[in-house]
Scaffold this motif. Structure first.
Motif, PDB file in Angstrom:
ATOM      1  N   SER A  10       0.840  -1.217   0.000  1.00 29.27           N
ATOM      2  CA  SER A  10       0.000   0.000   0.000  1.00 29.27           C
ATOM      3  C   SER A  10       0.866   1.255   0.000  1.00 29.27           C
ATOM      4  O   SER A  10       0.494   2.267  -0.606  1.00 29.27           O
ATOM      5  CB  SER A  10      -0.967   0.001   1.190  1.00 29.27           C
ATOM      6  OG  SER A  10      -0.264  -0.072   2.407  1.00 29.27           O
ATOM      7  N   SER A  13       1.800   1.777  -3.519  1.00 32.30           N
ATOM      8  CA  SER A  13       0.664   2.327  -4.268  1.00 32.30           C
ATOM      9  C   SER A  13       0.520   3.828  -4.006  1.00 32.30           C
ATOM     10  O   SER A  13       0.345   4.618  -4.952  1.00 32.30           O
ATOM     11  CB  SER A  13      -0.613   1.586  -3.861  1.00 32.30           C
ATOM     12  OG  SER A  13      -1.722   2.159  -4.498  1.00 32.30           O
ATOM     13  N   ALA A  14       0.596   4.214  -2.736  1.00 28.45           N
ATOM     14  CA  ALA A  14       0.457   5.634  -2.391  1.00 28.45           C
ATOM     15  C   ALA A  14       1.617   6.444  -2.966  1.00 28.45           C
ATOM     16  O   ALA A  14       1.426   7.566  -3.451  1.00 28.45           O
ATOM     17  CB  ALA A  14       0.392   5.795  -0.878  1.00 28.45           C
ATOM     18  N   PHE A  16       3.365   5.833  -5.698  1.00 34.92           N
ATOM     19  CA  PHE A  16       3.182   6.022  -7.146  1.00 34.92           C
ATOM     20  C   PHE A  16       2.085   7.049  -7.428  1.00 34.92           C
ATOM     21  O   PHE A  16       2.182   7.815  -8.391  1.00 34.92           O
ATOM     22  CB  PHE A  16       2.879   4.692  -7.831  1.00 34.92           C
ATOM     23  CG  PHE A  16       4.101   3.846  -8.053  1.00 34.92           C
ATOM     24  CD1 PHE A  16       5.164   4.328  -8.805  1.00 34.92           C
ATOM     25  CD2 PHE A  16       4.204   2.576  -7.515  1.00 34.92           C
ATOM     26  CE1 PHE A  16       6.311   3.569  -9.008  1.00 34.92           C
ATOM     27  CE2 PHE A  16       5.341   1.796  -7.716  1.00 34.92           C
ATOM     28  CZ  PHE A  16       6.393   2.296  -8.469  1.00 34.92           C
ATOM     29  N   SER A  25       0.061   2.873  -9.478  1.00 32.76           N
ATOM     30  CA  SER A  25      -0.627   3.001  -8.192  1.00 32.76           C
ATOM     31  C   SER A  25      -1.821   2.049  -8.125  1.00 32.76           C
ATOM     32  O   SER A  25      -2.014   1.340  -7.122  1.00 32.76           O
ATOM     33  CB  SER A  25      -1.090   4.447  -8.005  1.00 32.76           C
ATOM     34  OG  SER A  25      -1.815   4.570  -6.812  1.00 32.76           O
TER      35      SER A  25
END
Lengths: 52, 183
Positions: A10, A13-14, A16, A25
């Motif tokens: 996560s 993801s954040a 990106f 992301s």
């Protein structure tokens, strides 16, 4: 089962999303969701002591 | 109030929502340090769900309000509802003291369930406002959005470190009492 793994994915993801890379992301968000579902099976499949 | 008002104010509403999600995570971490109550595996899963919700909101801020981002928020909040409702049901029987100390009369997993439901309502209202466009190019963040994003990224890093110290590179015990990677 590595409990810290969804936190790492996560974070990726954040990161990106912050860097403006939307597809990466979203991809890492899906990886996080898949791990989340797997971890739910690991932690939530015992029977509850209630009637539903 | 017309519902389109929400759409016109989507950028700062999303920034406030991301700040609220970050504040929830920061509060849980502060509680973990001050009250010395380590989060259980289900509590950690709820934190992950809050983070996944935050990612959808961050995408709204960075790339504009899109149905795909709202879908990410909805699915993430539903994942959080599953984990928090499961924990509520685990401790719902009369006489069960629950897990951890209550805050303002409710345990953290009950608060989490309420917040996830509130996020679902928020997302539904934003979708009803019909504010979504089609452009997905990265946009410059407003000062409030930039602040919300940085606060969110910071608590993510804190959670990675904290969970690694607590659980190491394996599963967490159901009722953790110490950090596995700390002496």
């Amino acid at each position: 089962m590595i409990m810290m793994l969804p936190f790492v994915t996560s974070l990726l993801s954040a990161w990106f999303a912050w860097r403006g890379r939307r597809d990466a992301s979203i991809g890492w968000w899906f990886v996080t969701l898949a791990i989340y579902i797997a971890w739910c099976f690991y932690h939530m499949t015992s029977s509850l002591n209630i009637s539903l | 109030m017309k519902i389109s008002v929400l759409g016109r104010n989507a950028r700062w509403l999303d920034a406030l929502a991301l700040l609220a999600v970050s504040a929830t995570l920061w509060f849980a971490f502060g509680w973990q340090l001050l009250v010395k109550e380590l989060p259980c595996p289900l509590c950690l899963l709820q934190r992950v769900a809050f983070i996944m919700v935050g990612i959808g909101l961050l995408m709204n801020l960075r790339f504009g309000n899109r149905p795909l981002h709202q879908g990410i928020v909805v699915l993430s909040a539903l994942a959080g509802v599953v984990a928090s409702a499961r924990q509520v049901l685990l401790h719902i029987a009369p006489g069960d003291p629950g897990f951890g100390s209550p805050f303002l009369g409710l345990h953290f997993y009950t608060w989490a369930l309420l917040i996830f439901l509130a996020l679902l309502v928020y997302c539904g209202l934003m979708l009803m406002s019909d504010a979504a466009g089609s452009d997905t190019a990265p946009r410059k963040l407003t000062p409030l959005a930039r602040y919300a994003a940085l606060v969110f990224l910071a608590i993510l890093v804190v959670n990675v470190v904290s969970t690694t110290l607590e659980c190491g590179l394996g599963p967490c015990p159901d009722n953790p009492t110490r950090y596995q990677w700390l002496p």
